[in-house]
Write a protein that holds these residues in place. Structure first.
Motif, PDB file in Angstrom:
ATOM      1  N   ALA A   1     -12.641   3.188 -11.294  1.00 40.81           N
ATOM      2  CA  ALA A   1     -11.876   3.777 -10.188  1.00 40.81           C
ATOM      3  C   ALA A   1     -10.397   3.935 -10.524  1.00 40.81           C
ATOM      4  N   GLY A   2      -9.988   3.537 -11.736  1.00 42.24           N
ATOM      5  CA  GLY A   2      -8.600   3.700 -12.132  1.00 42.24           C
ATOM      6  C   GLY A   2      -7.746   2.459 -12.017  1.00 42.24           C
TER       7      GLY A   2
ATOM      8  N   ALA B   1      -3.483  10.226  -4.553  1.00 44.97           N
ATOM      9  CA  ALA B   1      -4.699  10.056  -5.361  1.00 44.97           C
ATOM     10  C   ALA B   1      -5.067   8.583  -5.481  1.00 44.97           C
ATOM     11  N   GLU B   2      -4.070   7.740  -5.657  1.00 44.09           N
ATOM     12  CA  GLU B   2      -4.329   6.305  -5.756  1.00 44.09           C
ATOM     13  C   GLU B   2      -4.842   5.738  -4.443  1.00 44.09           C
ATOM     14  N   ARG B   3      -4.283   6.231  -3.351  1.00 43.85           N
ATOM     15  CA  ARG B   3      -4.742   5.766  -2.038  1.00 43.85           C
ATOM     16  C   ARG B   3      -6.215   6.127  -1.829  1.00 43.85           C
TER      17      ARG B   3
ATOM     18  N   ASN C   1       0.824  -1.214   0.000  1.00 40.46           N
ATOM     19  CA  ASN C   1       0.000   0.000   0.000  1.00 40.46           C
ATOM     20  C   ASN C   1       0.853   1.258   0.000  1.00 40.46           C
ATOM     21  N   GLN C   2       2.082   1.154   0.510  1.00 38.08           N
ATOM     22  CA  GLN C   2       2.943   2.332   0.548  1.00 38.08           C
ATOM     23  C   GLN C   2       3.399   2.769  -0.838  1.00 38.08           C
TER      24      GLN C   2
ATOM     25  N   GLY D   1      -1.715   2.215 -10.198  1.00 41.03           N
ATOM     26  CA  GLY D   1      -0.389   2.790 -10.252  1.00 41.03           C
ATOM     27  C   GLY D   1       0.656   1.695 -10.188  1.00 41.03           C
ATOM     28  N   ARG D   2       1.603   1.844  -9.289  1.00 42.26           N
ATOM     29  CA  ARG D   2       2.686   0.867  -9.143  1.00 42.26           C
ATOM     30  C   ARG D   2       2.277  -0.353  -8.329  1.00 42.26           C
ATOM     31  N   ALA D   3       1.200  -0.231  -7.544  1.00 41.40           N
ATOM     32  CA  ALA D   3       0.820  -1.278  -6.596  1.00 41.40           C
ATOM     33  C   ALA D   3      -0.131  -2.280  -7.234  1.00 41.40           C
ATOM     34  N   ARG D   4       0.091  -3.545  -6.905  1.00 40.61           N
ATOM     35  CA  ARG D   4      -0.889  -4.589  -7.245  1.00 40.61           C
ATOM     36  C   ARG D   4      -1.586  -4.967  -5.953  1.00 40.61           C
ATOM     37  N   LEU D   5      -2.910  -4.753  -5.916  1.00 45.97           N
ATOM     38  CA  LEU D   5      -3.691  -4.979  -4.714  1.00 45.97           C
ATOM     39  C   LEU D   5      -4.580  -6.198  -4.908  1.00 45.97           C
TER      40      LEU D   5
END
Length: 278
Positions: free
Chosen positions: A232-233, A192-194, A186-187, A265-269
């Motif tokens: 949601a992007g 905006a992504e958060r 998550n960091q 963005g850079r994160a895979r959730l």
């Protein structure tokens, strides 16, 4: 609290742990979700061991192995406060003395779908290192978070297939106040992504509500979830409704797991929800 990196030292320290022993495997950079696993382990055992190892086998080409946050000193201090009895923090050479291409442990059914489809070889890396840790620590119980639900199912299968005498326990997902599942990745999110990230949990909850209301058009529920994530992007990998054992449910099913993953963005959730018929 002993912190050991050597295999021989681990075995000596493990031999001194009293009573029933629990293991919590981690890759470090610990947060409240990890500490909930430690507390769940404490409820199940007399002694708790935590492993900290960023496992190269479960990272694919272009993934964040080199950048994955390594915070051993802070992690160890926090684990000491939690009353952990032993920390095993090996380096890559000690875990894989003959290189990363040595013996692998593969779970067949269920490993090629969901995250396995988008991260080829990932679960082979997971089951290999978990098998090694179960062999080294010999815990009575090992605790894993339900956030990584597919991983939990596959580790249970692996432990059963290989006749490990270790109970594989799942612990509930720990969430931020807005519902986002806690994760070290998550960091990576921008501000905006958060702000958009909780839509993952919201989409899962919407799907769960439709199932509890009696809807059984799984394809329509999945399409709606994918559309919500895209709006949601997210760049969604999957949004799916499966049975608790990761098979396609029929219309008569009364229990489901709704699972989703996507890049923001850079994160895979990733996240999932257990659902039972009302």
């Amino acid at each position: 609290m002993p912190i050991v990196s050597d295999i021989a030292a681990l075995r000596e320290a493990r031999a001194r742990l009293p009573g029933r022993v629990a293991l919590v495997p981690t890759m470090g950079n610990l947060h409240a979700g990890h500490f909930s696993l430690v507390r769940a382990a404490r409820e199940r055992a007399d002694s708790v061991a935590v492993s900290i190892f960023v496992n190269p086998l479960q990272f694919g080409p272009g993934e964040d192995y080199a950048d994955y946050p390594r915070t051993l000193e802070d992690d160890a201090a926090a684990l000491a406060e939690e009353g952990v009895d032993l920390v095993f923090a090996p380096d890559r050479r000690r875990m894989y003395p003959y290189g990363d291409s040595a013996t692998r442990v593969t779970v067949g059914e269920g490993a090629e779908i969901l995250c396995g489809e988008f991260r080829p070889g990932h679960f082979e890396g997971v089951t290999t290192v978990v098998a090694m840790l179960l062999n080294l620590v010999r815990p009575d119980v090992a605790v894993f978070g339900e956030k990584d639900y597919q991983q939990l199912v596959l580790i249970r299968r692996m432990a059963a297939d290989l006749h490990f005498p270790t109970e594989i326990a799942g612990a509930p997902t720990v969430r931020e106040d807005d519902g986002l599942a806690m994760s070290s990745r998550n960091q990576y999110l921008s501000a905006a992504e958060r702000a958009s990230a909780p839509e993952l949990y919201a989409a899962l909850r919407e799907a769960a509500e439709r199932l509890r209301a009696g809807e059984r058009d799984y394809a329509a529920i999945e399409a709606a979830g994918l559309a919500r994530l895209s709006a949601a992007g997210f760049r969604p990998d999957y949004f799916t409704v499966l049975s608790p054992d990761l098979r396609r449910p029929d219309a008569a099913a009364g229990e489901w797991r709704v699972l989703a993953a996507g890049r923001l963005g850079r994160a895979r959730l990733i996240d999932n929800l257990a659902v039972a018929a009302a």
